[in-house]
Design a protein around this motif. Sequence first.
Motif, short mmCIF file in Angstrom:
data_model
loop_
_atom_site.label_atom_id
_atom_site.label_comp_id
_atom_site.label_asym_id
_atom_site.label_seq_id
_atom_site.Cartn_x
_atom_site.Cartn_y
_atom_site.Cartn_z
N GLN A 1 0.69 -1.15 0.10
CA GLN A 1 0.02 0.04 -0.09
C GLN A 1 1.09 1.33 -0.07
O GLN A 1 0.52 2.20 0.66
CB GLN A 1 -1.00 0.12 1.17
CG GLN A 1 -1.71 -1.09 1.44
CD GLN A 1 -3.01 -1.19 0.41
OE1 GLN A 1 -3.05 -0.27 -0.44
NE2 GLN A 1 -3.91 -2.25 0.71
N GLY A 2 2.16 1.26 -0.78
CA GLY A 2 2.84 2.36 -0.90
C GLY A 2 3.89 2.71 0.18
O GLY A 2 4.43 3.89 0.08
N ARG A 3 3.90 1.58 1.10
CA ARG A 3 4.86 1.88 2.12
C ARG A 3 5.80 0.75 2.05
O ARG A 3 5.40 -0.58 2.01
CB ARG A 3 4.06 2.01 3.48
CG ARG A 3 3.30 2.98 3.52
CD ARG A 3 2.49 3.22 4.64
NE ARG A 3 2.98 3.34 6.04
CZ ARG A 3 2.26 2.95 7.25
NH1 ARG A 3 1.31 2.48 7.16
NH2 ARG A 3 3.01 3.40 8.29
N LYS A 4 7.10 0.77 2.58
CA LYS A 4 8.25 -0.13 2.74
C LYS A 4 7.86 -1.13 3.92
O LYS A 4 7.43 -0.68 5.03
CB LYS A 4 9.71 0.23 2.71
CG LYS A 4 10.52 -0.64 2.69
CD LYS A 4 11.96 -0.32 2.95
CE LYS A 4 13.16 -1.16 3.31
NZ LYS A 4 14.44 -0.65 3.31
N ILE A 5 7.62 -2.59 3.51
CA ILE A 5 7.48 -3.52 4.69
C ILE A 5 8.70 -4.43 4.91
O ILE A 5 9.03 -4.92 5.90
CB ILE A 5 6.27 -4.17 4.41
CG1 ILE A 5 5.96 -5.00 5.84
CG2 ILE A 5 6.47 -5.28 3.15
CD1 ILE A 5 4.53 -5.57 5.74
N MET A 6 9.41 -4.52 3.79
CA MET A 6 10.80 -5.47 3.86
C MET A 6 11.67 -4.95 2.94
O MET A 6 11.36 -4.56 1.76
CB MET A 6 10.31 -6.69 3.32
CG MET A 6 11.44 -7.96 3.28
SD MET A 6 10.65 -9.51 2.33
CE MET A 6 9.72 -10.20 3.96
N GLY A 7 12.94 -5.09 3.61
CA GLY A 7 14.12 -4.95 2.58
C GLY A 7 14.92 -6.26 2.55
O GLY A 7 14.48 -7.06 3.27
N THR A 8 15.57 -6.64 1.43
CA THR A 8 16.23 -7.59 1.23
C THR A 8 17.58 -7.56 0.77
O THR A 8 18.13 -6.20 0.40
CB THR A 8 15.58 -8.32 -0.01
OG1 THR A 8 15.80 -7.74 -1.51
CG2 THR A 8 14.23 -8.75 0.28
N GLY A 9 18.56 -8.53 0.79
CA GLY A 9 19.91 -8.44 0.18
C GLY A 9 20.41 -9.76 -0.16
O GLY A 9 19.73 -10.80 0.19
N ALA A 10 21.54 -9.54 -0.94
CA ALA A 10 22.12 -10.78 -1.40
C ALA A 10 23.79 -10.74 -1.41
O ALA A 10 24.13 -9.80 -1.37
CB ALA A 10 21.76 -11.09 -2.61
N ALA A 11 24.33 -11.94 -1.30
CA ALA A 11 25.81 -11.80 -1.32
C ALA A 11 26.22 -13.13 -1.88
O ALA A 11 25.69 -14.19 -2.03
CB ALA A 11 26.40 -11.59 0.07
N THR A 12 27.44 -12.88 -2.50
CA THR A 12 28.18 -14.29 -3.03
C THR A 12 29.28 -14.48 -2.11
O THR A 12 30.19 -13.71 -1.89
CB THR A 12 28.51 -14.09 -4.47
OG1 THR A 12 27.47 -13.91 -5.46
CG2 THR A 12 29.31 -15.38 -4.95
N LEU A 13 29.31 -15.80 -1.70
CA LEU A 13 30.59 -16.13 -0.58
C LEU A 13 30.95 -17.57 -1.18
O LEU A 13 30.31 -18.49 -1.24
CB LEU A 13 29.89 -16.22 0.76
CG LEU A 13 29.05 -15.11 1.38
CD1 LEU A 13 28.03 -15.41 2.42
CD2 LEU A 13 30.21 -14.13 1.80
#
Length: 344
Positions: free
Chosen positions: A138-150
Motif C-alpha cells: 500500500q505504498g509503504r516499505k515493509i521489507m528490505g532484502t539483500g544478497a551476497a556471493t560467498l
Amino acid sequence: MTTPAAPEWIDAGERSATELHALYTGLAASTPPDAPPRVLWMRSREAHVSVGGSQDPEADLDLDHCAARGIPVVRRPLGGGSVWVDADQDCFFVIRPSRVLKRGPRHLFAQGLAMAVDVLRELGLQGVEPRGQDVWVQGRKIMGTGAATLNEGSVFGASFLGRFPVEDFLACVRAPSEGYREWLRPVLEAGMTDCAGELGRAPDSAALRDSLRRVTERRFEAPPVEVTPDAATVEAWLAAGYEELDDLADGDARPSVPEGIRVNRDNHVFETRVACGRLRLHVEGQHIARVWCEDPAVDRVLGERVAGELPERLHLRSRLAGCLDPAVADAVSARIDALYRGIA
C-alpha cells in the motif's frame, strides 16, 4: 527434460543475533557447486540492528546507546543499510550454488523477492509489490532484502517485520543534532509499515513458516525435503560464518547514505554543515519535502523558495538568486545537490 532438484528445507530455530547472521553466511560459504536449492528458516532470539556489508556502523548508529541498551549491532555480508530485526522476528534465506544462477545475483533476487511477495499475499496483505530490492505494501516499505556471493554459494536474505518499533530504532540512529530524530520520526512512520499494522495483529510464526514452505514448493516445482543437520555440521557452518563476519568487520566501510539515512527508496533525511550553519533536509522522490537551516534568515528564505523544488544545483541557485548573498546561495545549492546525488 531434467527434473528440478528438490529444494532442501532447514529449520534452524531461534538464534542469537550473531548466530543468525553467522549461520546463513557459513552455509552459503560452504555450499558445494552441486548443492540443491536450500531454504533456511530462522527466528531472531533478540532484538538487534543489522548493518550492510560495506556500511560503517559508527557513522550511522549511536553505538553507545546500543551498547547501554544491550542491542547487538551485527555487520552482515548482505548489502543495504541499517535494519531493525526484532526479537522473535522470522527470517528466511535462499542459498544456491552461484554457477546455477543464469543472471547472477539478479536471478537470486528475483527468486527471493517473488517468494517473499507470495507469502505476504497469502497472509492477506493487499497492495504487495516489489520495488527494486524492497517489498512495499500500500505504498509503504515493509521489507528490505539483500544478497551476497560467498565462495561458490550465493545467498538471498529477508525477514518478515511483525512489528516495527519506531522509537526503539530511532534511538539507535546517530543524531548529529537536537531535532534530527524529530524530523526522522514522521518520515519513518509514513514510509514504513509492518504486518501487525496491515493485518491488525502480528502474524503467527507457524503460519508464516507453513506459507513459505508452500511457496517454496510452487517456486521450485518440487516438495521441499526437510533436512536436520547434525550438531557438527551446524558448528562447521557457524565457524565458517564467524570467519566471514570477522573479515567483514576488518574491511573498509563507509556510511550507507553520506550524512543521512534512507528510510525507503523514495525518502531520505540528511543533516550537514554549510557556511551558514547546520542544514537539514528531507528529500521525497525527486523533490525537497522539507528543509531547515539554523540561521533564521537563511531558513526563512529556504522555506519560501526551496521547499517542493528539485534538489538540483542550478535550479536551486536560480530560485535563491536575489534572496540570499550569492556565496551563501551557491554553497547551499551545491550542498543540497551533493547530498541528493549521494543517494545513488
